[in-house]
Design a protein around this motif. Sequence first.
Motif, PDB file in Angstrom:
ATOM      1  N   GLY A 113      15.715 -10.881   2.678  1.00 47.81           N
ATOM      2  CA  GLY A 113      15.126 -10.102   3.270  1.00 47.81           C
ATOM      3  C   GLY A 113      13.795 -10.201   3.360  1.00 47.81           C
ATOM      4  O   GLY A 113      12.880 -10.336   4.124  1.00 47.81           O
ATOM      5  N   GLY A 114      13.758 -11.570   2.922  1.00 45.03           N
ATOM      6  CA  GLY A 114      12.632 -12.894   3.665  1.00 45.03           C
ATOM      7  C   GLY A 114      12.508 -12.192   5.192  1.00 45.03           C
ATOM      8  O   GLY A 114      11.852 -12.489   5.927  1.00 45.03           O
ATOM      9  N   GLU A 115      14.001 -13.028   5.617  1.00 45.12           N
ATOM     10  CA  GLU A 115      14.098 -12.963   7.241  1.00 45.12           C
ATOM     11  C   GLU A 115      13.717 -10.666   7.995  1.00 45.12           C
ATOM     12  O   GLU A 115      13.287 -11.296   8.630  1.00 45.12           O
ATOM     13  N   LEU A 116      14.352 -10.287   6.956  1.00 43.89           N
ATOM     14  CA  LEU A 116      14.146  -9.369   7.328  1.00 43.89           C
ATOM     15  C   LEU A 116      12.798  -8.615   7.306  1.00 43.89           C
ATOM     16  O   LEU A 116      12.213  -8.015   8.835  1.00 43.89           O
ATOM     17  N   PHE A 117      11.775  -9.218   6.693  1.00 46.79           N
ATOM     18  CA  PHE A 117      10.655  -9.162   6.360  1.00 46.79           C
ATOM     19  C   PHE A 117       9.534  -9.367   8.136  1.00 46.79           C
ATOM     20  O   PHE A 117       8.532  -8.983   8.099  1.00 46.79           O
ATOM     21  N   ARG A 118      10.143 -10.670   8.266  1.00 52.16           N
ATOM     22  CA  ARG A 118       9.695 -11.370   9.125  1.00 52.16           C
ATOM     23  C   ARG A 118       9.956 -11.006  10.283  1.00 52.16           C
ATOM     24  O   ARG A 118       9.061 -11.592  11.473  1.00 52.16           O
ATOM     25  N   VAL A 119      11.180 -10.008  10.864  1.00 48.92           N
ATOM     26  CA  VAL A 119      11.473  -9.639  11.873  1.00 48.92           C
ATOM     27  C   VAL A 119      10.551  -7.901  11.989  1.00 48.92           C
ATOM     28  O   VAL A 119      10.453  -8.015  12.846  1.00 48.92           O
ATOM     29  N   ASN A 120      10.613  -7.857  11.364  1.00 45.89           N
ATOM     30  CA  ASN A 120      10.401  -6.096  11.067  1.00 45.89           C
ATOM     31  C   ASN A 120       8.961  -5.969  10.554  1.00 45.89           C
ATOM     32  O   ASN A 120       8.105  -5.162  10.872  1.00 45.89           O
ATOM     33  N   CYS A 121       8.327  -6.892   9.883  1.00 47.16           N
ATOM     34  CA  CYS A 121       6.562  -6.045   9.114  1.00 47.16           C
ATOM     35  C   CYS A 121       5.570  -7.335   9.397  1.00 47.16           C
ATOM     36  O   CYS A 121       4.571  -7.030   8.960  1.00 47.16           O
ATOM     37  N   THR A 122       5.824  -8.428   9.258  1.00 45.80           N
ATOM     38  CA  THR A 122       4.834  -9.214   9.745  1.00 45.80           C
ATOM     39  C   THR A 122       3.902  -8.996  10.877  1.00 45.80           C
ATOM     40  O   THR A 122       2.619  -9.440  10.731  1.00 45.80           O
ATOM     41  N   SER A 123       4.541  -8.657  12.265  1.00 47.18           N
ATOM     42  CA  SER A 123       3.272  -8.116  12.825  1.00 47.18           C
ATOM     43  C   SER A 123       2.459  -7.413  12.935  1.00 47.18           C
ATOM     44  O   SER A 123       0.828  -7.765  13.452  1.00 47.18           O
ATOM     45  N   CYS A 124       2.616  -6.381  11.487  1.00 48.89           N
ATOM     46  CA  CYS A 124       0.851  -5.843  11.475  1.00 48.89           C
ATOM     47  C   CYS A 124       0.903  -6.390  10.140  1.00 48.89           C
ATOM     48  O   CYS A 124      -0.600  -6.168   9.393  1.00 48.89           O
ATOM     49  N   HIS A 125       2.034  -7.103   8.882  1.00 44.61           N
ATOM     50  CA  HIS A 125       1.412  -7.087   7.229  1.00 44.61           C
ATOM     51  C   HIS A 125       1.188  -8.938   7.409  1.00 44.61           C
ATOM     52  O   HIS A 125       0.717  -9.170   6.659  1.00 44.61           O
ATOM     53  N   SER A 126       1.364  -9.119   8.318  1.00 44.58           N
ATOM     54  CA  SER A 126       0.965 -10.967   7.933  1.00 44.58           C
ATOM     55  C   SER A 126       2.107 -11.410   7.599  1.00 44.58           C
ATOM     56  O   SER A 126       2.809 -10.783   6.872  1.00 44.58           O
ATOM     57  N   PHE A 127       2.801 -12.714   7.332  1.00 43.32           N
ATOM     58  CA  PHE A 127       3.489 -13.761   7.367  1.00 43.32           C
ATOM     59  C   PHE A 127       2.990 -13.516   5.022  1.00 43.32           C
ATOM     60  O   PHE A 127       4.329 -13.251   4.217  1.00 43.32           O
ATOM     61  N   GLY A 128       2.223 -13.770   4.824  1.00 46.87           N
ATOM     62  CA  GLY A 128       1.650 -13.046   3.373  1.00 46.87           C
ATOM     63  C   GLY A 128       2.014 -11.941   2.888  1.00 46.87           C
ATOM     64  O   GLY A 128       1.242 -12.040   1.451  1.00 46.87           O
ATOM     65  N   GLY A 129       2.445 -10.918   3.629  1.00 47.24           N
ATOM     66  CA  GLY A 129       2.108  -9.393   3.251  1.00 47.24           C
ATOM     67  C   GLY A 129       0.269  -9.550   2.567  1.00 47.24           C
ATOM     68  O   GLY A 129      -0.053  -8.395   2.064  1.00 47.24           O
ATOM     69  N   ALA A 130      -0.393 -10.206   3.262  1.00 47.44           N
ATOM     70  CA  ALA A 130      -2.135  -9.811   3.557  1.00 47.44           C
ATOM     71  C   ALA A 130      -3.040  -8.712   4.281  1.00 47.44           C
ATOM     72  O   ALA A 130      -3.707  -8.561   4.482  1.00 47.44           O
ATOM     73  N   GLY A 131      -1.448  -7.554   5.285  1.00 44.77           N
ATOM     74  CA  GLY A 131      -2.589  -6.979   5.839  1.00 44.77           C
ATOM     75  C   GLY A 131      -2.716  -7.894   6.792  1.00 44.77           C
ATOM     76  O   GLY A 131      -3.256  -8.637   7.604  1.00 44.77           O
ATOM     77  N   GLY A 132      -3.855  -6.871   7.911  1.00 44.30           N
ATOM     78  CA  GLY A 132      -3.790  -6.570   9.243  1.00 44.30           C
ATOM     79  C   GLY A 132      -5.125  -5.787  10.040  1.00 44.30           C
ATOM     80  O   GLY A 132      -4.602  -4.693   9.103  1.00 44.30           O
ATOM     81  N   ALA A 133      -5.805  -6.193  10.644  1.00 45.72           N
ATOM     82  CA  ALA A 133      -6.363  -4.960  11.394  1.00 45.72           C
ATOM     83  C   ALA A 133      -5.763  -3.953  13.067  1.00 45.72           C
ATOM     84  O   ALA A 133      -4.900  -4.978  12.994  1.00 45.72           O
ATOM     85  N   LEU A 134      -5.432  -3.058  12.578  1.00 41.47           N
ATOM     86  CA  LEU A 134      -4.782  -3.131  14.006  1.00 41.47           C
ATOM     87  C   LEU A 134      -5.864  -1.796  14.982  1.00 41.47           C
ATOM     88  O   LEU A 134      -6.706  -1.842  14.635  1.00 41.47           O
ATOM     89  N   SER A 135      -5.617  -0.544  16.209  1.00 38.26           N
ATOM     90  CA  SER A 135      -6.868   0.246  17.084  1.00 38.26           C
ATOM     91  C   SER A 135      -6.856   1.154  16.396  1.00 38.26           C
ATOM     92  O   SER A 135      -6.520   1.263  15.037  1.00 38.26           O
ATOM     93  N   SER A 136      -8.528   1.573  17.281  1.00 40.99           N
ATOM     94  CA  SER A 136      -8.751   2.506  16.126  1.00 40.99           C
ATOM     95  C   SER A 136      -8.867   2.909  15.150  1.00 40.99           C
ATOM     96  O   SER A 136      -9.781   3.493  14.557  1.00 40.99           O
ATOM     97  N   GLY A 137      -9.673   1.361  14.310  1.00 35.87           N
ATOM     98  CA  GLY A 137      -9.912   1.636  13.233  1.00 35.87           C
ATOM     99  C   GLY A 137      -9.375   1.364  11.722  1.00 35.87           C
ATOM    100  O   GLY A 137      -9.970   1.539  10.697  1.00 35.87           O
ATOM    101  N   LYS A 138      -7.972   1.641  12.108  1.00 32.82           N
ATOM    102  CA  LYS A 138      -6.436   1.591  11.147  1.00 32.82           C
ATOM    103  C   LYS A 138      -6.527   0.088  10.724  1.00 32.82           C
ATOM    104  O   LYS A 138      -6.575  -1.130  11.029  1.00 32.82           O
TER     105      LYS A 138
END
Length: 282
Positions: free
Chosen positions: A166-191
Amino acid sequence: MTSDTPAGRRLRVFSRRRGAPSKARRRLGAATRMVAALALAGGVYTAFAPGAFADEPRQLSATAQEGKQLYDNSCISCHGRDGQGVDDRGPSLIGVGSASVEFQVGTGRMPMTRQEAQAEAKKPQFDKNQTKQLGQYIQELGGGPQLPSGELVESLEDNPEAIARGGELFRVNCTSCHSFGGAGGALSSGKFAPALHDATPETIYAAMLTGPQNMPVFGDNQLTPEEKREIITYITLQLQEDKDPGGLFNLGRYGPSTEGIAIFLVGITLLVFTSLWIAGKS
């Protein structure tokens, strides 16, 4: 042969009239054949395209009927009658499925108080039972993705490698937006990508099925149901419960390496300033 008497002439005229129909009779016959052809075509279309006619009133289950009452009281003004949507107010709900209701309503994102770049999570207006009723109504209304039955967190006894995979899948598919620690992050256009620290397994699975806001949809051809459960297991048992794996100060939640680098940089900086201060005094 007929004679040239008056009676014979009448007989010849009568024979010609019977042998050659008049123009009016020919037109009437053509019209009759046309009507018959149209009627035949209509009958064939009716037989092979029954969906073109009005459907019978759908029969809702008892749970869906309860959900319909909640929908008519709280959702119809934006999403319209029977979930068809309202221009500039709310999208159609046909085909979104109960999983979308589980995410949007279960996290308090819906109903929205005003139109914004992104619906933020807040205290839900409906309890879990009411959310299930709304979801069942939307599901029976137009179908769509729905949460599977059973546990959404893998048992480590049955699947001891669930956290690692699950950690490997999370790092491949989710960290680009939700960060490695799951803290989330800013996206474009106020999202933004929300933090996962308080997300329930149902919320995470529903988000992967429906792709809310900027999040992509992870269908079973991208991530199998087992892989989705492994990601949820990693988030639930690693990121949410084990807050600081291998570290003390929660610096990026990468473990002790980031803390060692931070201590080194702070220590070197202090040594440099101390050296300059001593040099200035002497």
